[in-house]
Design a protein around this motif. Structure first.
Motif, PDB file in Angstrom:
ATOM      1  N   ALA A  41       0.827  -1.209   0.000  1.00  6.33           N
ATOM      2  CA  ALA A  41       0.000   0.000   0.000  1.00  6.33           C
ATOM      3  C   ALA A  41       0.864   1.262   0.000  1.00  6.33           C
ATOM      4  O   ALA A  41       2.087   1.225   0.121  1.00  6.33           O
ATOM      5  N   ILE A  42       0.175   2.394  -0.110  1.00  6.86           N
ATOM      6  CA  ILE A  42       0.869   3.689  -0.124  1.00  6.86           C
ATOM      7  C   ILE A  42       1.166   4.156   1.289  1.00  6.86           C
ATOM      8  O   ILE A  42       2.219   4.727   1.568  1.00  6.86           O
ATOM      9  N   GLY A 255      14.791  -0.232  12.610  1.00  3.91           N
ATOM     10  CA  GLY A 255      14.006  -1.079  11.732  1.00  3.91           C
ATOM     11  C   GLY A 255      13.718  -0.355  10.430  1.00  3.91           C
ATOM     12  O   GLY A 255      13.793   0.876  10.358  1.00  3.91           O
ATOM     13  N   LYS A 256      13.388  -1.101   9.389  1.00  2.00           N
ATOM     14  CA  LYS A 256      13.142  -0.496   8.075  1.00  2.00           C
ATOM     15  C   LYS A 256      11.749  -0.838   7.587  1.00  2.00           C
ATOM     16  O   LYS A 256      11.288  -1.977   7.731  1.00  2.00           O
ATOM     17  N   LEU A 257      11.061   0.143   7.021  1.00  2.00           N
ATOM     18  CA  LEU A 257       9.730  -0.028   6.441  1.00  2.00           C
ATOM     19  C   LEU A 257       9.761   0.375   4.982  1.00  2.00           C
ATOM     20  O   LEU A 257      10.170   1.495   4.652  1.00  2.00           O
ATOM     21  N   LEU A 258       9.353  -0.522   4.105  1.00  2.00           N
ATOM     22  CA  LEU A 258       9.252  -0.223   2.681  1.00  2.00           C
ATOM     23  C   LEU A 258       7.794  -0.340   2.252  1.00  2.00           C
ATOM     24  O   LEU A 258       7.227  -1.440   2.226  1.00  2.00           O
ATOM     25  N   MET A 259       7.171   0.793   1.927  1.00  2.47           N
ATOM     26  CA  MET A 259       5.843   0.779   1.354  1.00  2.47           C
ATOM     27  C   MET A 259       5.968   0.612  -0.161  1.00  2.47           C
ATOM     28  O   MET A 259       7.022   0.832  -0.746  1.00  2.47           O
ATOM     29  N   ARG A 260       4.861   0.232  -0.782  1.00  2.00           N
ATOM     30  CA  ARG A 260       4.815  -0.038  -2.223  1.00  2.00           C
ATOM     31  C   ARG A 260       5.768  -1.163  -2.610  1.00  2.00           C
ATOM     32  O   ARG A 260       6.332  -1.197  -3.705  1.00  2.00           O
ATOM     33  N   HIS A 261       5.946  -2.094  -1.696  1.00  2.91           N
ATOM     34  CA  HIS A 261       6.709  -3.311  -1.954  1.00  2.91           C
ATOM     35  C   HIS A 261       5.853  -4.493  -1.520  1.00  2.91           C
ATOM     36  O   HIS A 261       5.531  -4.626  -0.339  1.00  2.91           O
ATOM     37  N   SER A 262       5.470  -5.317  -2.470  1.00  6.57           N
ATOM     38  CA  SER A 262       4.610  -6.455  -2.144  1.00  6.57           C
ATOM     39  C   SER A 262       5.449  -7.732  -2.027  1.00  6.57           C
ATOM     40  O   SER A 262       6.463  -7.890  -2.705  1.00  6.57           O
ATOM     41  N   VAL A 263       5.004  -8.612  -1.159  1.00  2.00           N
ATOM     42  CA  VAL A 263       5.628  -9.929  -1.037  1.00  2.00           C
ATOM     43  C   VAL A 263       4.841 -10.887  -1.912  1.00  2.00           C
ATOM     44  O   VAL A 263       3.643 -11.098  -1.702  1.00  2.00           O
ATOM     45  N   VAL A 298      -1.110 -11.107   7.547  1.00  2.00           N
ATOM     46  CA  VAL A 298      -2.030 -11.296   6.426  1.00  2.00           C
ATOM     47  C   VAL A 298      -3.172 -12.199   6.893  1.00  2.00           C
ATOM     48  O   VAL A 298      -3.122 -12.775   7.979  1.00  2.00           O
ATOM     49  N   THR A 299      -4.192 -12.342   6.074  1.00  2.00           N
ATOM     50  CA  THR A 299      -5.252 -13.295   6.395  1.00  2.00           C
ATOM     51  C   THR A 299      -4.736 -14.712   6.183  1.00  2.00           C
ATOM     52  O   THR A 299      -3.764 -14.935   5.451  1.00  2.00           O
ATOM     53  N   ILE A 300      -5.392 -15.669   6.803  1.00  2.00           N
ATOM     54  CA  ILE A 300      -4.985 -17.054   6.628  1.00  2.00           C
ATOM     55  C   ILE A 300      -5.131 -17.475   5.162  1.00  2.00           C
ATOM     56  O   ILE A 300      -4.344 -18.265   4.642  1.00  2.00           O
ATOM     57  N   HIS A 301      -6.108 -16.884   4.473  1.00  2.00           N
ATOM     58  CA  HIS A 301      -6.295 -17.183   3.050  1.00  2.00           C
ATOM     59  C   HIS A 301      -5.107 -16.657   2.230  1.00  2.00           C
ATOM     60  O   HIS A 301      -4.624 -17.333   1.318  1.00  2.00           O
ATOM     61  N   ASN A 302      -4.631 -15.445   2.556  1.00  2.00           N
ATOM     62  CA  ASN A 302      -3.462 -14.900   1.864  1.00  2.00           C
ATOM     63  C   ASN A 302      -2.204 -15.712   2.181  1.00  2.00           C
ATOM     64  O   ASN A 302      -1.344 -15.895   1.313  1.00  2.00           O
ATOM     65  N   LEU A 303      -2.101 -16.181   3.423  1.00  2.00           N
ATOM     66  CA  LEU A 303      -0.929 -16.968   3.797  1.00  2.00           C
ATOM     67  C   LEU A 303      -0.826 -18.222   2.929  1.00  2.00           C
ATOM     68  O   LEU A 303       0.262 -18.574   2.458  1.00  2.00           O
ATOM     69  N   VAL A 304      -1.945 -18.888   2.710  1.00  2.00           N
ATOM     70  CA  VAL A 304      -1.950 -20.076   1.862  1.00  2.00           C
ATOM     71  C   VAL A 304      -1.462 -19.734   0.455  1.00  2.00           C
ATOM     72  O   VAL A 304      -0.683 -20.484  -0.148  1.00  2.00           O
ATOM     73  N   THR A 442     -12.723  -2.897  -3.136  1.00  2.00           N
ATOM     74  CA  THR A 442     -11.886  -1.763  -2.744  1.00  2.00           C
ATOM     75  C   THR A 442     -10.882  -2.193  -1.686  1.00  2.00           C
ATOM     76  O   THR A 442      -9.688  -1.872  -1.758  1.00  2.00           O
ATOM     77  N   PHE A 443     -11.364  -2.921  -0.665  1.00  2.00           N
ATOM     78  CA  PHE A 443     -10.468  -3.374   0.392  1.00  2.00           C
ATOM     79  C   PHE A 443      -9.427  -4.347  -0.153  1.00  2.00           C
ATOM     80  O   PHE A 443      -8.268  -4.331   0.266  1.00  2.00           O
ATOM     81  N   ALA A 444      -9.826  -5.205  -1.078  1.00  2.69           N
ATOM     82  CA  ALA A 444      -8.872  -6.133  -1.689  1.00  2.69           C
ATOM     83  C   ALA A 444      -7.783  -5.366  -2.437  1.00  2.69           C
ATOM     84  O   ALA A 444      -6.597  -5.727  -2.382  1.00  2.69           O
ATOM     85  N   ASN A 445      -8.167  -4.292  -3.107  1.00  2.00           N
ATOM     86  CA  ASN A 445      -7.222  -3.509  -3.894  1.00  2.00           C
ATOM     87  C   ASN A 445      -6.227  -2.761  -3.012  1.00  2.00           C
ATOM     88  O   ASN A 445      -5.021  -2.762  -3.268  1.00  2.00           O
ATOM     89  N   TYR A 446      -6.718  -2.125  -1.952  1.00  2.00           N
ATOM     90  CA  TYR A 446      -5.856  -1.266  -1.146  1.00  2.00           C
ATOM     91  C   TYR A 446      -5.162  -1.980   0.005  1.00  2.00           C
ATOM     92  O   TYR A 446      -4.101  -1.539   0.464  1.00  2.00           O
ATOM     93  N   THR A 447      -5.734  -3.073   0.499  1.00  3.28           N
ATOM     94  CA  THR A 447      -5.112  -3.776   1.618  1.00  3.28           C
ATOM     95  C   THR A 447      -4.567  -5.140   1.226  1.00  3.28           C
ATOM     96  O   THR A 447      -3.886  -5.783   2.031  1.00  3.28           O
ATOM     97  N   ALA A 448      -4.879  -5.596   0.010  1.00  2.00           N
ATOM     98  CA  ALA A 448      -4.438  -6.897  -0.510  1.00  2.00           C
ATOM     99  C   ALA A 448      -5.053  -8.070   0.248  1.00  2.00           C
ATOM    100  O   ALA A 448      -4.618  -9.211   0.093  1.00  2.00           O
ATOM    101  N   ARG A 449      -6.080  -7.816   1.058  1.00  2.00           N
ATOM    102  CA  ARG A 449      -6.747  -8.912   1.757  1.00  2.00           C
ATOM    103  C   ARG A 449      -7.567  -9.727   0.764  1.00  2.00           C
ATOM    104  O   ARG A 449      -8.301  -9.157  -0.055  1.00  2.00           O
ATOM    105  N   ASP A 450      -7.458 -11.025   0.846  1.00  2.00           N
ATOM    106  CA  ASP A 450      -8.127 -11.920  -0.093  1.00  2.00           C
ATOM    107  C   ASP A 450      -9.619 -11.609  -0.185  1.00  2.00           C
ATOM    108  O   ASP A 450     -10.339 -11.647   0.819  1.00  2.00           O
TER     109      ASP A 450
END
Length: 512
Positions: A41-42, A255-263, A298-304, A442-450
């Protein structure tokens, strides 16, 4: 590509900068770990972040906070991090609940005596039920305060659980496999439609399911936390202040935080985590980053989905998760309307949080019930003379996946929500300055939650507490934090999951 600072402790990568991830990262950095946190996210904060429109600040999802009182989970964590708690106002009432066809609310007061008088007036004959809930809450709260690990997944976890058990915990044992509905019938108030509907509405916010399915012990905690000496709070400024302070603590401690970097993938070998595959969202560049330990916020669904691997051991563990997920209904999504309005729209002495239900025969959700948060003058969410109204409702995520009717459905839900809100607020067109809506997509797009699911797994008997998803995964040195492990309790719940993970990691030998 990020470079690791020198550290005598293991290198940790945190996937996701929601409150659970940021809290884990900040605590680990404070304790000397080399920490890298990543989010697509941003801005950080996940479902507890904010956005701005035309001078208004809107809380994306979460709008209230528990655990700021002395001894509360946020208070404990902020003390360890040596950062100041955000300025906040206790919500009193915590919520004003309007049942179908009624114009006077049921006010969930913070003062226990005042709340007792309210419920006795609203639900005559129900006091034995409430006394049972209070007794279970007090026992459960003392138990929770001893930091048990639920569900336990190794001997250390089990020892933490055993140490938390006391004679004062025994009162809960006979009720472990009971639902709220079981307790209502036991106490002779199962036929009270108003009481059951009120409980359905409140429990949907916390447990995702109603009285017939919600585990009684979970409900006792969820319903009891609104009263002193605990309570719910309205933050000054916005929910973003929690994220901002955690980020400041993380960065202060190197510690380091990188936004706009997806795993894109959590990498494993022989059932042990080795690192993550990262993609820079802006440039498209990808690379693998090694890690000794990975924490997935992440959600358990995203973890899978993140654990796709040719590693046989990993495949076996992932298949176990998949089989478990098939056995329980999928979590809900949310439809949210964000309104920027003239202050004159808001009734005098309007509580900061309200809940409306419009038809007894309709569902809890799908705009038949709305949870509403209202800004107050000077709280930092609106310009002078203006206010924000945020109304949310649980929805089935599947109906929002059809591209052909998505915009029409969104328009229909928006208009329906505004019309229903207009029964309480003066929402004449000249008083509405800004309208925006968010759907599960919208939530899936901005938070990447399944699929945009929110709130975690429903707290049924099969999924609450000792029967829920653990922070410690079966994959070596991989942990799960967030509302999959501590559902329905908002920032307090995910922060508790973060503290549990850090304690588990600290108990490991240095090379593990």
């Amino acid at each position: 590509m990020p470079q690791s600072p020198s550290s005598s402790k293991p290198r940790c990568i945190v996937v996701g900068a929601g409150i659970g991830g940021l809290t884990t990262a900040a605590l680990l950095a404070r304790r000397g770990y080399d920490v890298l946190t990543l989010d697509q996210a941003i801005v950080p904060g996940g479902c507890a972040s904010t956005f701005q429109r035309r001078g208004f600040t809107f809380d994306v999802g979460a709008t209230q906070v528990a655990g700021l009182e002395p001894g509360g989970i946020h208070h404990r964590i902020f003390q360890e991090l040596e950062i100041e708690l955000p300025e906040a106002t206790p919500c009193d009432p915590a919520c004003a609940v309007f049942l179908p066809g009624e114009t006077e609310p049921i006010s969930v007061w913070r003062n226990p005596d005042k709340w007792r008088q309210e419920r006795q007036q609203q639900f005559p004959g129900s006091e034995p039920f409430w006394q049972l809930m209070n007794a279970l809450f007090e026992a459960s709260w003392r138990f929770q305060g001893r930091d048990p690990v639920l569900p336990p997944r190794d001997l250390w976890d089990l020892w933490q659980l055993v140490q938390a058990l006391r004679p004062d915990t025994l009162i809960t044992v006979p009720f472990t496999l009971m639902t709220v509905w079981d307790a209502l019938r036991l106490m002779g108030v199962g036929s009270d439609r108003r009481l059951k509907t009120f409980l359905d509405m409140q429990l949907k916010l916390y447990s995702q399911v109603d009285t017939t399915e919600t585990a009684l012990l979970y409900a006792a905690t969820a319903l009891g936390v609104s009263q002193e000496p605990q309570g719910l709070y309205h933050l000054q400024g916005s929910m973003q202040v929690l994220s901002d302070r955690l980020v400041s603590s993380l960065e202060r401690d190197r510690g380091k935080l990188l936004m706009r970097h997806s795993v894109e993938q959590i990498e494993t070998k022989n059932g042990q985590v080795t690192g993550v595959r990262i993609r820079n969202v802006k440039t498209g560049e990808t690379w693998s980053e090694p890690a000794d330990r990975v924490i997935a916020n992440v959600t358990i669904h995203n973890l899978v989905q993140l654990l796709r691997s040719d590693d046989l051991a990993t495949k076996i563990y992932v298949n176990g998760y998949r089989q478990r997920l098939k056995q329980v209904p999928s979590p809900s999504g949310a439809f949210v309307v964000y309104l920027g309005v003239e202050q004159a729209t808001i009734p005098e002495n309007c509580p900061p949080h309200l809940q409306f239900m419009y038809d007894y025969d309709g569902p809890i959700g799908e705009n038949n019930s709305l949870f509403v948060s209202v800004s107050h003058p000077g709280d930092g969410r609106a310009p002078d003379g203006k206010a924000t109204i945020i109304a949310s409702s649980f929805v089935d995520t599947e109906q929002w996946q059809n591209e052909d009717n998505y915009e029409a459905l969104k328009k229909q839900f928006t208009e329906d929500a505004i019309a229903k809100l207009g029964k309480y607020f003066d929402l004449s067109p000249d008083r509405i300055i800004h309208v925006e809506a968010a759907t599960p997509r919208t939530f899936a797009n901005y938070t990447a939650r399944d699929r945009g699911i929110v709130g975690g797994m429903g707290q049924r008997l099969s999924t609450f507490g000792p029967f829920g998803f653990a922070n410690r995964t079966p994959i070596g040195n991989l942990w799960l934090v967030g509302d999959s492990t501590h559902p329905g309790e908002g920032t307090a719940g995910v922060s508790y999951s973060a503290l549990t993970v850090v304690r588990q990691m600290e108990a490991l030998p240095p090379k593990l």
